[in-house]
Write a protein that holds these residues in place. Structure first.
Motif, PDB file in Angstrom:
ATOM      1  N   THR A  70     -26.025 -21.775  11.275  1.00 18.52           N
ATOM      2  CA  THR A  70     -26.962 -20.748  11.387  1.00 18.52           C
ATOM      3  C   THR A  70     -26.167 -19.540  12.502  1.00 18.52           C
ATOM      4  O   THR A  70     -25.495 -20.008  13.348  1.00 18.52           O
ATOM      5  CB  THR A  70     -28.045 -20.967  12.104  1.00 18.52           C
ATOM      6  N   CYS A  71     -26.492 -18.305  12.360  1.00 22.15           N
ATOM      7  CA  CYS A  71     -25.632 -17.176  13.000  1.00 22.15           C
ATOM      8  C   CYS A  71     -26.135 -17.150  14.333  1.00 22.15           C
ATOM      9  O   CYS A  71     -27.342 -17.244  14.614  1.00 22.15           O
ATOM     10  CB  CYS A  71     -26.114 -15.881  12.188  1.00 22.15           C
ATOM     11  N   ALA A 108     -25.277 -14.666  16.170  1.00 16.47           N
ATOM     12  CA  ALA A 108     -25.108 -13.359  16.947  1.00 16.47           C
ATOM     13  C   ALA A 108     -26.160 -12.924  17.500  1.00 16.47           C
ATOM     14  O   ALA A 108     -27.497 -12.986  17.112  1.00 16.47           O
ATOM     15  CB  ALA A 108     -24.635 -12.474  15.656  1.00 16.47           C
ATOM     16  N   CYS A 148     -29.902 -13.931  15.790  1.00 15.90           N
ATOM     17  CA  CYS A 148     -30.082 -13.706  14.558  1.00 15.90           C
ATOM     18  C   CYS A 148     -30.641 -15.195  13.791  1.00 15.90           C
ATOM     19  O   CYS A 148     -31.722 -15.053  13.333  1.00 15.90           O
ATOM     20  CB  CYS A 148     -28.756 -13.208  13.757  1.00 15.90           C
ATOM     21  N   ILE A 180     -25.959 -19.310   7.454  1.00 10.38           N
ATOM     22  CA  ILE A 180     -24.579 -19.025   6.944  1.00 10.38           C
ATOM     23  C   ILE A 180     -23.984 -19.943   6.217  1.00 10.38           C
ATOM     24  O   ILE A 180     -23.983 -21.026   5.992  1.00 10.38           O
ATOM     25  CB  ILE A 180     -23.492 -18.802   8.385  1.00 10.38           C
ATOM     26  N   CYS A 212     -22.394 -13.666   7.968  1.00  9.79           N
ATOM     27  CA  CYS A 212     -23.882 -13.818   8.077  1.00  9.79           C
ATOM     28  C   CYS A 212     -24.261 -12.517   7.074  1.00  9.79           C
ATOM     29  O   CYS A 212     -24.151 -11.374   7.063  1.00  9.79           O
ATOM     30  CB  CYS A 212     -24.493 -13.346   9.302  1.00  9.79           C
ATOM     31  N   CYS A 243     -22.785 -10.241  10.787  1.00 10.20           N
ATOM     32  CA  CYS A 243     -21.826 -10.575  11.836  1.00 10.20           C
ATOM     33  C   CYS A 243     -20.707 -11.364  10.921  1.00 10.20           C
ATOM     34  O   CYS A 243     -20.797 -12.122  10.173  1.00 10.20           O
ATOM     35  CB  CYS A 243     -22.302 -11.653  12.876  1.00 10.20           C
ATOM     36  N   TYR A 287     -17.455 -13.777  11.159  1.00  8.11           N
ATOM     37  CA  TYR A 287     -16.783 -15.184  12.089  1.00  8.11           C
ATOM     38  C   TYR A 287     -15.608 -15.592  11.190  1.00  8.11           C
ATOM     39  O   TYR A 287     -15.344 -16.090  10.165  1.00  8.11           O
ATOM     40  CB  TYR A 287     -17.476 -16.312  12.165  1.00  8.11           C
ATOM     41  N   LEU A 319     -18.990 -20.596  17.451  1.00  6.81           N
ATOM     42  CA  LEU A 319     -20.379 -20.898  16.170  1.00  6.81           C
ATOM     43  C   LEU A 319     -20.520 -22.277  16.197  1.00  6.81           C
ATOM     44  O   LEU A 319     -21.788 -22.635  16.339  1.00  6.81           O
ATOM     45  CB  LEU A 319     -19.736 -20.584  14.797  1.00  6.81           C
TER      46      LEU A 319
END
Length: 209
Positions: free
Chosen positions: A156-157, A159, A168, A172, A183, A188, A190, A199
């Protein structure tokens, strides 16, 4: 109350549900690559899954070229559909602007993708756009013999999306061949060892791995 123009689920005030908006973004990223693959399939490969032959019955020797691909390239269906949709989106959003000239599949997909937030919330024909992109993808994949790759949820994001520290939290996903994680909700990115370690470190305990 609005409903998704593609699947019909309730969306509140948007013309596409979050799931179909994400899938549309993914298709817009894939269509230029598929279009290039169609061009490469004009002459059949000699080995592997990409070997393609003409599928129509005809008198005389079989053509060494894939006639379905010739039809696709001759009609320019993908380029025509995407550009017509770009012109229509611009007409609705900026009616004072002149229609953009054709610039190719990649440029039109990139332009539409950059406008997705506005399209989802303000473009009544968003469902038609999503349906067109889905049909174009299916058509291209039927020509190149490439099944639709499945995306894998990797986490999961993490950000932060506002001044209040809101995370967020969207899923992902990753598809084979991608070199970074993006994302699909907050966009976002990564990439690199440090981003991936952060992350992983801040994943909720119940996040998918």
């Amino acid at each position: 109350m609005s409903t998704c123009g593609l699947c019909g689920t309730d969306t509140g005030e948007t013309y596409l549900c979050k799931r179909d908006a994400i899938r549309l973004a993914e298709r817009l990223a894939d269509l230029p690559l598929l279009h290039d693959e169609v061009v490469h399939c004009l002459v059949p490969r000699q080995h592997g899954w990409g070997e393609i032959v003409a599928t129509r019955s005809a008198a005389g020797p079989r053509s060494p070229l894939n006639e379905d691909v010739l039809d696709e390239l001759g009609s320019g269906e993908m380029a025509a559909v995407l550009h017509a949709r770009r012109v229509d989106i611009q007409r609705v959003r900026w009616p004072q602007h002149s229609p953009p000239p054709p610039t190719g599949v990649a440029a039109d997909c990139r332009w539409i993708a950059m406008e997705l937030d506005w399209i989802t919330g303000h473009y009544p024909a968003a469902g038609e756009l999503a349906a067109e992109a889905r049909a174009l993808e299916a058509r291209a994949r039927s020509l190149v013999g490439d099944p639709v790759p499945r995306r894998k949820v990797v986490g999961t994001c993490i950000a932060v999306t506002d001044d209040q520290g809101t995370v967020c939290g969207a899923e992902i996903t990753h598809k084979a061949g991608e070199s970074r994680l993006v994302c699909r909700v907050c966009h976002c990115v990564y990439e690199g060892a440090q981003d991936l370690l952060l992350l992983l470190h801040y994943q909720p305990e119940d996040a998918p791995h």
